[in-house]
Design an enzyme around this catalytic site. Structure first.
Site, short mmCIF file in Angstrom:
data_model
loop_
_atom_site.label_atom_id
_atom_site.label_comp_id
_atom_site.label_asym_id
_atom_site.label_seq_id
_atom_site.Cartn_x
_atom_site.Cartn_y
_atom_site.Cartn_z
N LYS A 151 0.87 -1.18 0.00
CA LYS A 151 0.00 0.00 0.00
C LYS A 151 0.90 1.22 0.00
O LYS A 151 1.15 1.83 1.03
CB LYS A 151 -0.93 -0.02 1.22
CG LYS A 151 -2.18 -0.87 0.96
CD LYS A 151 -3.17 -0.82 2.11
CE LYS A 151 -3.97 0.46 2.17
NZ LYS A 151 -5.08 0.51 1.21
N1 PXG Z 1 -7.90 -2.54 -3.09
C1 PXG Z 1 -7.13 -1.45 -3.00
C2 PXG Z 1 -6.28 -1.05 -4.15
C3 PXG Z 1 -7.12 -0.71 -1.81
O1 PXG Z 1 -6.34 0.36 -1.70
C4 PXG Z 1 -8.74 -2.27 -0.88
C5 PXG Z 1 -8.69 -2.96 -2.09
C6 PXG Z 1 -9.56 -2.84 0.24
O2 PXG Z 1 -8.72 -3.38 1.25
P1 PXG Z 1 -9.15 -3.41 2.78
O3 PXG Z 1 -7.99 -4.01 3.47
O4 PXG Z 1 -9.41 -2.00 3.20
O5 PXG Z 1 -10.36 -4.25 2.86
C7 PXG Z 1 -7.97 -1.11 -0.74
C8 PXG Z 1 -8.04 -0.34 0.55
C9 PXG Z 1 -8.24 5.73 1.51
C10 PXG Z 1 -8.59 4.49 0.76
O6 PXG Z 1 -8.55 6.82 1.04
C11 PXG Z 1 -7.91 3.31 1.02
C12 PXG Z 1 -8.22 2.15 0.31
C13 PXG Z 1 -9.20 2.20 -0.63
C14 PXG Z 1 -9.89 3.40 -0.88
C15 PXG Z 1 -9.58 4.55 -0.17
O7 PXG Z 1 -7.66 5.63 2.60
N2 PXG Z 1 -7.52 0.98 0.57
#
Ligand code: PXG
Length: 290
Positions: A151
């Site tokens: 990430k």
């Molecule tokens: N795919 C991607 C590319 C992500 O960045 C998820 C899936 C879902 O993962 P989790 O572990 O949260 O179930 C993510 C999650 C933000 C933000 O603004 C972060 C994400 C997605 C959208 C917005 O912090 N990350």
């Protein structure tokens, strides 16, 4: 009210929370982040998120100057300092201040800041009626470049895909991998339901190994619902009975249309709704108390 930010060990006012223009997080996107939610006084899956942050750090040779426990404690401290009961945590670790030039070894100390705030990814009616999604031409990068598991602070690929979706009048975009298989949406994992079985692509098809995704596996186990990891094409999504997306920020949301094709009858499906309800109950009854 001004938000309180945790910055390198201190709680400071939002206006005082500043990062140098020579920080490589800003200059090169050299850094990592996590997004965590808290509900009714508890942080959901805190350890899992912080562990994933450490895995991202390890992959980037970014040496965390704090222990995992210290990061968990700092997260809880930030929530308390903001007097919130429900909300979203954004934890960011940057490579730190260096000079111009890529070399990360010239950045002696990483910086970390933690924001506790609200987040709304999609308007409320989409949680009830479902999202319309379009396929983006921007692909998920192959694991031969930076792993999709990291990430990192470079989300431009996803940002550009999101822009494509928004320009097409959709709220979310489906991203394929280089081979054309479904990877995920711009910030959410993808699930479909076919003949009572829940299907999702393996993370090796280019998605983040989402923590909400893992919760769906746990819920399927608890509710005796069959779930399998299989590579999916757009055809599989067009012809599925139901579909839904998951992510910490997005939570669980039905997807009812892809590229103008109604999925099932174009309404949130019964199995999706069962899982969405169970997810809502789980996040409000488990987690680290702050
Ligand atoms: N795919 C991607 C590319 C992500 O960045 C998820 C899936 C879902 O993962 P989790 O572990 O949260 O179930 C993510 C999650 C933000 C933000 O603004 C972060 C994400 C997605 C959208 C917005 O912090 N990350």
């Amino acid at each position: 009210m001004s938000r309180k930010i945790w910055l390198d060990g201190n709680i400071v006012d939002e206006a005082e929370a500043k990062i140098s223009v020579f920080d490589h997080g800003l200059l090169y996107g050299d850094g990592i982040f996590e997004g965590i939610r808290f509900y009714a006084g508890r942080v959901f899956r805190l350890e899992e998120h912080i562990e994933r942050l450490y895995l991202s750090a390890k992959a980037l040779l970014l040496k965390m100057p704090w222990t995992l426990q210290e990061v968990c404690d700092a997260t809880l401290e930030t929530i308390r300092a903001n007097g919130l009961q429900d909300g979203y945590i954004r934890l960011v670790v940057t490579r730190g201040v260096g000079d111009l030039g890529l070399n990360p070894y010239l950045c002696p100390k990483p910086s970390m800041f933690i924001i506790a705030s609200g987040i709304t990814l999609y308007p409320k009616e989409f949680y009830e009626n479902g999202l319309e999604v379009v396929t983006c031409s921007t692909r998920r990068p192959t694991p031969a470049s930076l792993s999709p598991q990291v990430k990192s602070l470079n989300y431009l690929n996803n940002v550009m895909a999101k822009v494509e979706a928004l320009k097409a009048g959709a709220k979310e975009g489906l991203m394929l991998n280089e081979q054309g298989y479904v990877a995920e949406c711009t910030g959410d994992n993808v699930f479909v339901v076919k003949k009572g079985v829940v299907l999702t692509p393996p993370v090796s098809d280019g998605s983040l190994d989402g923590i909400t995704r893992q919760v769906i596996f746990d819920l399927c186990d608890e509710l005796d619902i069959v779930i399998r990891e299989v590579s999916l094409t757009r055809y599989d999504v067009y012809t599925a009975d139901e579909s839904f997306l998951t992510g910490t920020a997005a939570e669980t949301i039905p997807m009812v249309k892809l590229d103008d094709r109604e999925i099932g009858d174009g309404k949130p499906g019964p199995l999706s709704l069962r899982l969405i309800t169970a997810y809502g109950q789980k996040v409000r009854s488990e987690g680290t108390v702050f």
